[in-house]
Design a protein around this motif. Structure first.
Motif, PDB file in Angstrom:
ATOM      1  N   PRO A  12       0.834  -1.209   0.000  1.00 27.82           N
ATOM      2  CA  PRO A  12       0.000   0.000   0.000  1.00 27.82           C
ATOM      3  C   PRO A  12       0.867   1.258   0.000  1.00 27.82           C
ATOM      4  N   VAL A  13       0.406   2.253  -0.701  1.00 30.37           N
ATOM      5  CA  VAL A  13       1.082   3.549  -0.722  1.00 30.37           C
ATOM      6  C   VAL A  13       0.350   4.460   0.250  1.00 30.37           C
ATOM      7  N   ILE A  14       1.107   5.043   1.161  1.00 33.25           N
ATOM      8  CA  ILE A  14       0.535   5.946   2.165  1.00 33.25           C
ATOM      9  C   ILE A  14       1.158   7.319   1.952  1.00 33.25           C
ATOM     10  N   GLU A  15       0.307   8.333   1.915  1.00 36.17           N
ATOM     11  CA  GLU A  15       0.809   9.696   1.772  1.00 36.17           C
ATOM     12  C   GLU A  15       0.469  10.495   3.011  1.00 36.17           C
ATOM     13  N   THR A  16       1.464  11.238   3.491  1.00 39.71           N
ATOM     14  CA  THR A  16       1.279  12.166   4.594  1.00 39.71           C
ATOM     15  C   THR A  16       1.419  13.570   4.012  1.00 39.71           C
ATOM     16  N   GLU A  17       1.459  14.549   4.860  1.00 40.60           N
ATOM     17  CA  GLU A  17       1.594  15.913   4.370  1.00 40.60           C
ATOM     18  C   GLU A  17       2.849  16.094   3.519  1.00 40.60           C
ATOM     19  N   ARG A  18       3.971  15.506   3.957  1.00 42.03           N
ATOM     20  CA  ARG A  18       5.244  15.740   3.265  1.00 42.03           C
ATOM     21  C   ARG A  18       5.898  14.496   2.689  1.00 42.03           C
ATOM     22  N   LEU A  19       5.347  13.323   2.997  1.00 37.12           N
ATOM     23  CA  LEU A  19       6.007  12.075   2.619  1.00 37.12           C
ATOM     24  C   LEU A  19       5.109  11.137   1.834  1.00 37.12           C
ATOM     25  N   ARG A  20       5.742  10.291   1.065  1.00 38.83           N
ATOM     26  CA  ARG A  20       5.065   9.166   0.416  1.00 38.83           C
ATOM     27  C   ARG A  20       5.781   7.908   0.898  1.00 38.83           C
ATOM     28  N   LEU A  21       5.019   6.973   1.440  1.00 37.11           N
ATOM     29  CA  LEU A  21       5.533   5.670   1.844  1.00 37.11           C
ATOM     30  C   LEU A  21       5.081   4.683   0.784  1.00 37.11           C
ATOM     31  N   ARG A  22       6.040   3.983   0.169  1.00 32.50           N
ATOM     32  CA  ARG A  22       5.708   3.082  -0.929  1.00 32.50           C
ATOM     33  C   ARG A  22       6.634   1.879  -0.893  1.00 32.50           C
ATOM     34  N   GLY A  23       6.330   0.904  -1.706  1.00 31.26           N
ATOM     35  CA  GLY A  23       7.174  -0.283  -1.793  1.00 31.26           C
ATOM     36  C   GLY A  23       8.528   0.041  -2.395  1.00 31.26           C
ATOM     37  N   HIS A  24       9.507  -0.767  -2.019  1.00 33.21           N
ATOM     38  CA  HIS A  24      10.852  -0.622  -2.575  1.00 33.21           C
ATOM     39  C   HIS A  24      10.885  -1.119  -4.019  1.00 33.21           C
ATOM     40  N   ARG A  25      11.729  -0.486  -4.812  1.00 33.30           N
ATOM     41  CA  ARG A  25      11.970  -0.899  -6.197  1.00 33.30           C
ATOM     42  C   ARG A  25      13.466  -1.134  -6.364  1.00 33.30           C
ATOM     43  N   ARG A  26      13.829  -1.940  -7.359  1.00 32.93           N
ATOM     44  CA  ARG A  26      15.260  -2.207  -7.583  1.00 32.93           C
ATOM     45  C   ARG A  26      16.054  -0.917  -7.747  1.00 32.93           C
ATOM     46  N   GLU A  27      15.480   0.051  -8.421  1.00 34.57           N
ATOM     47  CA  GLU A  27      16.214   1.294  -8.684  1.00 34.57           C
ATOM     48  C   GLU A  27      16.427   2.144  -7.417  1.00 34.57           C
ATOM     49  N   ASP A  28      15.796   1.759  -6.301  1.00 35.90           N
ATOM     50  CA  ASP A  28      16.004   2.458  -5.027  1.00 35.90           C
ATOM     51  C   ASP A  28      17.255   1.969  -4.304  1.00 35.90           C
TER      52      ASP A  28
END
Length: 184
Positions: A12-28
């Motif tokens: 799940p992608v969670i957005e706060t006021e200043r952040l996005r929490l998302r799954g990791h990707r290889r390019e990360d």
């Protein structure tokens, strides 16, 4: 206020006021490995920088958590810039610690040094708690809905935990190092 949006690889992608929490990707991975190689970041988390191999194993564990347990770690990025900010989420590390944390979601967070002191940890932890309370069950209610362990000298993380409703319940050791078990 946190919002839950689309998923990223089943995460799940969670957005706060200043952040996005998302799954990791290889390019990360380069950003993750650089963060874990920074002695400022790892001072209270294992006490030593991680090698690229150790950071890779950690990233794969994150993916495995989501696939096997339905919870895990998110990558944190700044919404305004899209820049990497850190990692955080829930785990079951099968730690050899007393008391056993088996079946109790353990919340953890680690931020890149460049974003320390901006309040991102508190913002992300609050959003994760909201998600966790709606989506994860604990097998040991006597330990609380969720726990975290923090080195007693890591004052910044202790403040984050306390601001987010965690209470220190006991002092113990993990891998020979002192730690405080916090519960919520």
């Amino acid at each position: 206020m946190a919002g839950i949006g689309s998923t990223d690889g089943g995460v799940p992608v969670i957005e706060t006021e200043r952040l996005r929490l998302r799954g990791h990707r290889r390019e990360d991975f380069a950003d993750c490995a650089a963060m874990w190689a920074d002695p400022v970041v790892t001072r209270y988390i294992g006490g030593k920088p991680l090698s690229e191999e150790e950071a890779w194993a950690r990233a794969l564990r994150y993916v495995g958590h989501w696939a096997w347990l339905g919870f895990g770690y998110w990558l944190m990025e700044e919404k305004a810039t899209g820049k990497f900010a850190g990692e955080m989420g829930f785990s079951d590390w099968k730690r050899e610690i007393e008391p056993s944390l088996t079946g109790v979601p353990e919340l953890g967070w680690v931020l890149a040094a460049r974003v320390h002191g901006k309040g991102y940890a508190t913002e992300a932890v609050r959003a994760a708690i909201t998600w966790g309370e709606a989506n994860i069950r604990t097998a040991q209610p006597e330990l609380g809905r969720m726990v975290c362990i923090i080195h007693p000298e890591h004052e910044q993380s202790i403040r984050v935990a306390e601001k987010c409703g965690f209470k220190g319940v006991l002092r113990t050791t993990y891998k020979g190092e002192p730690t405080i078990l916090f519960s919520r």
